[in-house]
Design a protein around this motif. Structure first.
Motif, PDB file in Angstrom:
ATOM      1  N   PHE A  87      32.972 -32.587  40.373  1.00 13.14           N
ATOM      2  CA  PHE A  87      33.173 -31.373  41.153  1.00 13.14           C
ATOM      3  C   PHE A  87      34.452 -31.394  41.990  1.00 13.14           C
ATOM      4  N   ILE A  88      35.176 -32.497  42.012  1.00 13.75           N
ATOM      5  CA  ILE A  88      36.444 -32.544  42.757  1.00 13.75           C
ATOM      6  C   ILE A  88      37.433 -31.491  42.241  1.00 13.75           C
ATOM      7  N   PRO A  89      37.609 -31.339  40.916  1.00 13.95           N
ATOM      8  CA  PRO A  89      38.526 -30.286  40.458  1.00 13.95           C
ATOM      9  C   PRO A  89      38.081 -28.882  40.882  1.00 13.95           C
ATOM     10  N   MET A 139      43.076 -22.665  45.037  1.00 13.98           N
ATOM     11  CA  MET A 139      44.343 -22.413  44.356  1.00 13.98           C
ATOM     12  C   MET A 139      44.279 -21.123  43.543  1.00 13.98           C
ATOM     13  N   ALA A 140      43.113 -20.832  42.973  1.00 11.09           N
ATOM     14  CA  ALA A 140      42.981 -19.717  42.043  1.00 11.09           C
ATOM     15  C   ALA A 140      42.336 -18.477  42.648  1.00 11.09           C
ATOM     16  N   SER A 141      41.889 -18.551  43.890  1.00 12.75           N
ATOM     17  CA  SER A 141      41.185 -17.403  44.453  1.00 12.75           C
ATOM     18  C   SER A 141      41.615 -17.154  45.893  1.00 12.75           C
ATOM     19  N   LYS A 142      41.008 -16.152  46.472  1.00 13.27           N
ATOM     20  CA  LYS A 142      41.301 -15.846  47.869  1.00 13.27           C
ATOM     21  C   LYS A 142      40.431 -16.673  48.819  1.00 13.27           C
ATOM     22  N   TYR A 143      39.459 -17.420  48.259  1.00  8.70           N
ATOM     23  CA  TYR A 143      38.574 -18.246  49.074  1.00  8.70           C
ATOM     24  C   TYR A 143      39.246 -19.578  49.357  1.00  8.70           C
ATOM     25  N   ARG A 144      39.862 -19.693  50.530  1.00 13.30           N
ATOM     26  CA  ARG A 144      40.665 -20.876  50.831  1.00 13.30           C
ATOM     27  C   ARG A 144      40.074 -21.740  51.931  1.00 13.30           C
ATOM     28  N   SER A 145      39.000 -21.316  52.566  1.00 16.58           N
ATOM     29  CA  SER A 145      38.451 -22.121  53.659  1.00 16.58           C
ATOM     30  C   SER A 145      37.558 -23.233  53.104  1.00 16.58           C
ATOM     31  N   CYS A 146      37.393 -24.262  53.911  1.00 13.05           N
ATOM     32  CA  CYS A 146      36.526 -25.377  53.526  1.00 13.05           C
ATOM     33  C   CYS A 146      35.076 -24.886  53.410  1.00 13.05           C
ATOM     34  N   PHE A 147      34.678 -23.987  54.293  1.00 13.94           N
ATOM     35  CA  PHE A 147      33.324 -23.444  54.227  1.00 13.94           C
ATOM     36  C   PHE A 147      33.092 -22.686  52.922  1.00 13.94           C
ATOM     37  N   ALA A 173      35.404 -32.633  48.776  1.00 12.55           N
ATOM     38  CA  ALA A 173      36.457 -33.651  48.615  1.00 12.55           C
ATOM     39  C   ALA A 173      37.661 -33.059  47.885  1.00 12.55           C
ATOM     40  N   GLY A 174      37.409 -32.260  46.856  1.00 11.00           N
ATOM     41  CA  GLY A 174      38.489 -31.587  46.141  1.00 11.00           C
ATOM     42  C   GLY A 174      39.263 -30.645  47.047  1.00 11.00           C
ATOM     43  N   HIS A 175      38.544 -29.946  47.922  1.00 13.71           N
ATOM     44  CA  HIS A 175      39.207 -29.044  48.868  1.00 13.71           C
ATOM     45  C   HIS A 175      40.099 -29.827  49.834  1.00 13.71           C
ATOM     46  N   ILE A 176      39.605 -30.967  50.289  1.00 15.66           N
ATOM     47  CA  ILE A 176      40.398 -31.802  51.194  1.00 15.66           C
ATOM     48  C   ILE A 176      41.671 -32.282  50.492  1.00 15.66           C
ATOM     49  N   ILE A 177      41.557 -32.679  49.231  1.00 15.51           N
ATOM     50  CA  ILE A 177      42.732 -33.081  48.457  1.00 15.51           C
ATOM     51  C   ILE A 177      43.702 -31.912  48.315  1.00 15.51           C
ATOM     52  N   PHE A 178      43.168 -30.700  48.082  1.00 14.94           N
ATOM     53  CA  PHE A 178      44.001 -29.496  47.993  1.00 14.94           C
ATOM     54  C   PHE A 178      44.766 -29.270  49.296  1.00 14.94           C
ATOM     55  N   VAL A 179      44.088 -29.370  50.426  1.00 15.75           N
ATOM     56  CA  VAL A 179      44.718 -29.155  51.729  1.00 15.75           C
ATOM     57  C   VAL A 179      45.820 -30.188  51.962  1.00 15.75           C
ATOM     58  N   ILE A 180      45.566 -31.437  51.588  1.00  7.40           N
ATOM     59  CA  ILE A 180      46.577 -32.489  51.738  1.00  7.40           C
ATOM     60  C   ILE A 180      47.787 -32.190  50.854  1.00  7.40           C
ATOM     61  N   CYS A 181      47.541 -31.770  49.612  1.00  6.25           N
ATOM     62  CA  CYS A 181      48.647 -31.441  48.699  1.00  6.25           C
ATOM     63  C   CYS A 181      49.470 -30.265  49.213  1.00  6.25           C
TER      64      CYS A 181
END
Length: 154
Positions: free
Chosen positions: A79-81, A88-96, A135-143
């Motif tokens: 589920f990390i990807p 990246m692909a949608s308007k839903y960008r928050s961790c929640f 975890a995937g979202h956290i990696i996205f935020v770091i990137c």
């Protein structure tokens, strides 16, 4: 980053997200792994949180490393990807939002497995999948932070 590059990156994110969802549906529902080739004679399910996690950890030596790893860490890793590509692909960008959609998708997969008796319904899988999405979202935020820092230095 100019508008054209941003749109291209978002388009790439959408393509990768769709490909990932296709892979996820195939792997979690139709793949031959873990006895998903047909309906089980006796169906097993788990409604007790941490029961299967404890069992896999407690009996890791008897079950083997591969079985323990794929159950405990595989459910997170797969589920990390999702957590990376969703913002990246949608308007839903928050961790929640990522937490909500990861939980929702995992619940849908587990419910499908319960109704069709292919695989097994497990609340621990829902928890581990949701952790993977976050975890995937956290990696996205770091990137994103690294990319922004790199662009500012130019």
């Amino acid at each position: 980053m100019n508008s054209r590059k941003r749109k291209a990156l978002r388009g790439l994110g959408k393509v990768l997200f769709v490909l990932y969802i296709g892979f996820l549906i195939y792997f979690l529902i139709f793949s031959d792994w873990y006895g998903r080739t047909g309906e089980m004679q006796e169906y097993h399910y788990n409604l007790v949180l941490f029961k299967e996690i404890k069992r896999f950890w407690q009996y890791r030596h008897q079950l083997g490393f591969f079985a323990m790893f794929t159950n405990l860490f595989g459910n997170v890793i797969i589920f990390i990807p999702f957590g990376f590509f969703l913002p990246m692909a949608s308007k839903y960008r928050s961790c929640f939002a990522t937490l909500f959609w990861s939980f929702g998708l995992s619940l849908c997969v587990e419910t499908f497995q319960l109704l069709t008796k292919v695989g097994s319904f497990d609340v621990d899988d829902i928890l581990l999948n949701t952790i993977g999405g976050v975890a995937g979202h956290i990696i996205f935020v770091i990137c994103v932070a690294i990319r922004r820092r790199h662009v500012r230095k130019r």
